[in-house]
Design a protein around this motif. Sequence first.
Motif, PDB file in Angstrom:
ATOM      1  N   TYR A  38       0.829  -1.213   0.000  1.00  0.00           N
ATOM      2  CA  TYR A  38       0.000   0.000   0.000  1.00  0.00           C
ATOM      3  C   TYR A  38       0.857   1.254   0.000  1.00  0.00           C
ATOM      4  O   TYR A  38       2.074   1.190   0.224  1.00  0.00           O
ATOM      5  CB  TYR A  38      -0.946   0.007   1.212  1.00  0.00           C
ATOM      6  CG  TYR A  38      -0.277   0.382   2.514  1.00  0.00           C
ATOM      7  CD1 TYR A  38       0.585  -0.485   3.173  1.00  0.00           C
ATOM      8  CD2 TYR A  38      -0.482   1.639   3.090  1.00  0.00           C
ATOM      9  CE1 TYR A  38       1.213  -0.131   4.354  1.00  0.00           C
ATOM     10  CE2 TYR A  38       0.135   2.008   4.275  1.00  0.00           C
ATOM     11  CZ  TYR A  38       0.981   1.118   4.899  1.00  0.00           C
ATOM     12  OH  TYR A  38       1.606   1.480   6.057  1.00  0.00           O
TER      13      TYR A  38
ATOM     14  N   ARG B 219       8.056   3.358  -5.087  1.00  0.00           N
ATOM     15  CA  ARG B 219       8.184   2.456  -3.928  1.00  0.00           C
ATOM     16  C   ARG B 219       7.127   1.354  -3.975  1.00  0.00           C
ATOM     17  O   ARG B 219       7.396   0.203  -3.634  1.00  0.00           O
ATOM     18  CB  ARG B 219       8.073   3.247  -2.624  1.00  0.00           C
ATOM     19  CG  ARG B 219       8.205   2.359  -1.384  1.00  0.00           C
ATOM     20  CD  ARG B 219       8.243   3.147  -0.094  1.00  0.00           C
ATOM     21  NE  ARG B 219       6.988   3.833   0.157  1.00  0.00           N
ATOM     22  CZ  ARG B 219       6.777   4.670   1.170  1.00  0.00           C
ATOM     23  NH1 ARG B 219       7.747   4.913   2.045  1.00  0.00           N
ATOM     24  NH2 ARG B 219       5.610   5.252   1.336  1.00  0.00           N
TER      25      ARG B 219
ATOM     26  N   LYS C 209       6.576  -2.097   2.216  1.00  0.00           N
ATOM     27  CA  LYS C 209       5.388  -1.418   2.760  1.00  0.00           C
ATOM     28  C   LYS C 209       4.183  -2.339   2.619  1.00  0.00           C
ATOM     29  O   LYS C 209       3.273  -2.125   1.805  1.00  0.00           O
ATOM     30  CB  LYS C 209       5.163  -0.069   2.059  1.00  0.00           C
ATOM     31  CG  LYS C 209       4.254   0.862   2.871  1.00  0.00           C
ATOM     32  CD  LYS C 209       4.355   2.272   2.357  1.00  0.00           C
ATOM     33  CE  LYS C 209       3.333   3.218   2.985  1.00  0.00           C
ATOM     34  NZ  LYS C 209       3.439   3.364   4.438  1.00  0.00           N
TER      35      LYS C 209
ATOM     36  N   ASN D 253       3.263  -3.232  13.559  1.00  0.00           N
ATOM     37  CA  ASN D 253       3.261  -1.764  13.709  1.00  0.00           C
ATOM     38  C   ASN D 253       2.084  -1.301  14.556  1.00  0.00           C
ATOM     39  O   ASN D 253       2.210  -0.414  15.388  1.00  0.00           O
ATOM     40  CB  ASN D 253       3.178  -1.096  12.328  1.00  0.00           C
ATOM     41  CG  ASN D 253       4.322  -1.509  11.429  1.00  0.00           C
ATOM     42  OD1 ASN D 253       4.451  -2.681  11.081  1.00  0.00           O
ATOM     43  ND2 ASN D 253       5.158  -0.565  11.053  1.00  0.00           N
TER      44      ASN D 253
ATOM     45  N   ARG E  10      11.416  10.952   4.264  1.00  0.00           N
ATOM     46  CA  ARG E  10      12.848  10.847   4.597  1.00  0.00           C
ATOM     47  C   ARG E  10      13.692  11.138   3.361  1.00  0.00           C
ATOM     48  O   ARG E  10      14.634  11.935   3.400  1.00  0.00           O
ATOM     49  CB  ARG E  10      13.139   9.432   5.138  1.00  0.00           C
ATOM     50  CG  ARG E  10      14.600   9.179   5.514  1.00  0.00           C
ATOM     51  CD  ARG E  10      14.790   7.681   5.797  1.00  0.00           C
ATOM     52  NE  ARG E  10      16.125   7.361   6.252  1.00  0.00           N
ATOM     53  CZ  ARG E  10      17.199   7.264   5.473  1.00  0.00           C
ATOM     54  NH1 ARG E  10      17.097   7.510   4.164  1.00  0.00           N
ATOM     55  NH2 ARG E  10      18.368   6.949   5.972  1.00  0.00           N
TER      56      ARG E  10
ATOM     57  N   ILE F 106       9.268   8.113   2.062  1.00  0.00           N
ATOM     58  CA  ILE F 106       9.355   9.111   0.987  1.00  0.00           C
ATOM     59  C   ILE F 106       9.669  10.480   1.586  1.00  0.00           C
ATOM     60  O   ILE F 106      10.431  11.266   1.015  1.00  0.00           O
ATOM     61  CB  ILE F 106       8.046   9.142   0.166  1.00  0.00           C
ATOM     62  CG1 ILE F 106       7.745   7.751  -0.431  1.00  0.00           C
ATOM     63  CG2 ILE F 106       8.118  10.210  -0.927  1.00  0.00           C
ATOM     64  CD1 ILE F 106       8.862   7.135  -1.251  1.00  0.00           C
TER      65      ILE F 106
ATOM     66  N   ASN G  12       9.571   7.511  10.196  1.00  0.00           N
ATOM     67  CA  ASN G  12      11.023   7.444  10.366  1.00  0.00           C
ATOM     68  C   ASN G  12      11.448   8.351  11.514  1.00  0.00           C
ATOM     69  O   ASN G  12      10.718   9.256  11.887  1.00  0.00           O
ATOM     70  CB  ASN G  12      11.736   7.825   9.064  1.00  0.00           C
ATOM     71  CG  ASN G  12      11.518   6.789   7.971  1.00  0.00           C
ATOM     72  OD1 ASN G  12      10.877   7.060   6.963  1.00  0.00           O
ATOM     73  ND2 ASN G  12      12.023   5.585   8.183  1.00  0.00           N
TER      74      ASN G  12
ATOM     75  N   SER H  23       4.546  11.023   5.549  1.00  0.00           N
ATOM     76  CA  SER H  23       3.917  11.843   4.516  1.00  0.00           C
ATOM     77  C   SER H  23       2.907  12.820   5.099  1.00  0.00           C
ATOM     78  O   SER H  23       2.801  13.954   4.638  1.00  0.00           O
ATOM     79  CB  SER H  23       3.249  10.944   3.477  1.00  0.00           C
ATOM     80  OG  SER H  23       4.250  10.202   2.823  1.00  0.00           O
TER      81      SER H  23
ATOM     82  N   GLY I  69       9.861   4.878  14.005  1.00  0.00           N
ATOM     83  CA  GLY I  69       8.626   4.905  14.770  1.00  0.00           C
ATOM     84  C   GLY I  69       7.688   3.831  14.239  1.00  0.00           C
ATOM     85  O   GLY I  69       7.947   3.228  13.198  1.00  0.00           O
TER      86      GLY I  69
HETATM   87  N1  PMP Z   1       8.010   3.964   8.675  1.00  0.00           N
HETATM   88  C1  PMP Z   1       6.835   3.349   8.800  1.00  0.00           C
HETATM   89  C2  PMP Z   1       6.770   2.073   9.578  1.00  0.00           C
HETATM   90  C3  PMP Z   1       5.674   3.877   8.206  1.00  0.00           C
HETATM   91  O1  PMP Z   1       4.492   3.243   8.317  1.00  0.00           O
HETATM   92  C4  PMP Z   1       5.765   5.094   7.486  1.00  0.00           C
HETATM   93  C5  PMP Z   1       4.562   5.681   6.797  1.00  0.00           C
HETATM   94  N2  PMP Z   1       3.482   5.934   7.647  1.00  0.00           N
HETATM   95  C6  PMP Z   1       7.017   5.732   7.413  1.00  0.00           C
HETATM   96  C7  PMP Z   1       8.120   5.133   7.993  1.00  0.00           C
HETATM   97  C8  PMP Z   1       7.182   7.039   6.669  1.00  0.00           C
HETATM   98  O2  PMP Z   1       7.017   6.834   5.298  1.00  0.00           O
HETATM   99  P1  PMP Z   1       6.563   8.024   4.331  1.00  0.00           P
HETATM  100  O3  PMP Z   1       7.465   9.155   4.607  1.00  0.00           O
HETATM  101  O4  PMP Z   1       6.717   7.446   2.990  1.00  0.00           O
HETATM  102  O5  PMP Z   1       5.140   8.346   4.675  1.00  0.00           O
END
Ligand code: PMP
Length: 285
Positions: A32, A51, A149, A156, A211, A209, A187, A247, A183
Amino acid sequence: MTTVFLNGAFMPMEDAKISPMDRGFLFGDGIYEVIPAYRGELVGFGPHIARMNQGLQLVGIDFKWDVVKWRAICAELIASNQGDNLAIYLHVSRGTDSKRFHAYPDNVAPTVFAYAFEIPAAPVPDKAQTKGYKVATTEDLRWQRCHIKSTALLGNVMHFQHGFAQGCNETILFNAHNQMTEGSACNAYIVKDGVVITPPLDNHILPGITRFMLLDILAKHGAIEVQERSVTMDEVCAADEVWLTSSSKEIAPVVEIDGQPVGDGEIGDVWLAAQTLYTAHKAEY
Ligand code: PMP
């Protein structure tokens, strides 16, 4: 009314039905993405789709739509759903099988689902308008494929709940070597003596993304030094600032960890500089 996309058609959410034999439902067998769209402008669209395609390839789901097709679906969801600021959720599961059997089935069409949900306005680089996060910590007990992902998010979810149950906004995770991973849904970073430090990409964290964009923006535009290296939890406790990125959060400053203040307990100046740059440049991705 919420309009969603399911397997090639747009429809009211109430009409979107999938089989209980869908492997996404039975096994969490899917990939997802969540992409923010502020006033109709998608942020990080290309990297998000890249991704997703990489994740689908990693788990052997034979499915690939190009950015043009995904963008058209996102545009339709933005046009047909209410709200100035939306997040677009994209989900591809391996599909519906006739039996519950672990092996990847042959000749099963992936299930493709997308919908939009309202999110708060974009974060702003202003300390007075920003609420610092309070977080808990716990050992990272997820699987060894956190770079994928996957929709299988129970690990989580349980980690997030650990912090949520204590009134925290997030949970920062650490491995058996006392090193911070990320987290439960974001990140993680520390700032020490003006340097931003974040764990390197590997199979223990998601390649966020936000990050990617933040590090790219800081490398191109900022005077802020970044190091990608492992960070111990002792360093986290002694940090001047701690941040989380995702995001929807963009860069969230953490002001309290396990009841202890981060630095002086206030949102930091490096955060302000970084969020200012991120706000200025995020539309370029
Ligand atoms: N780590 C985890 C475990 C996540 O679920 C997410 C997205 N919620 C991220 C990092 C951050 O990813 P992004 O910047 O692509 O949203």
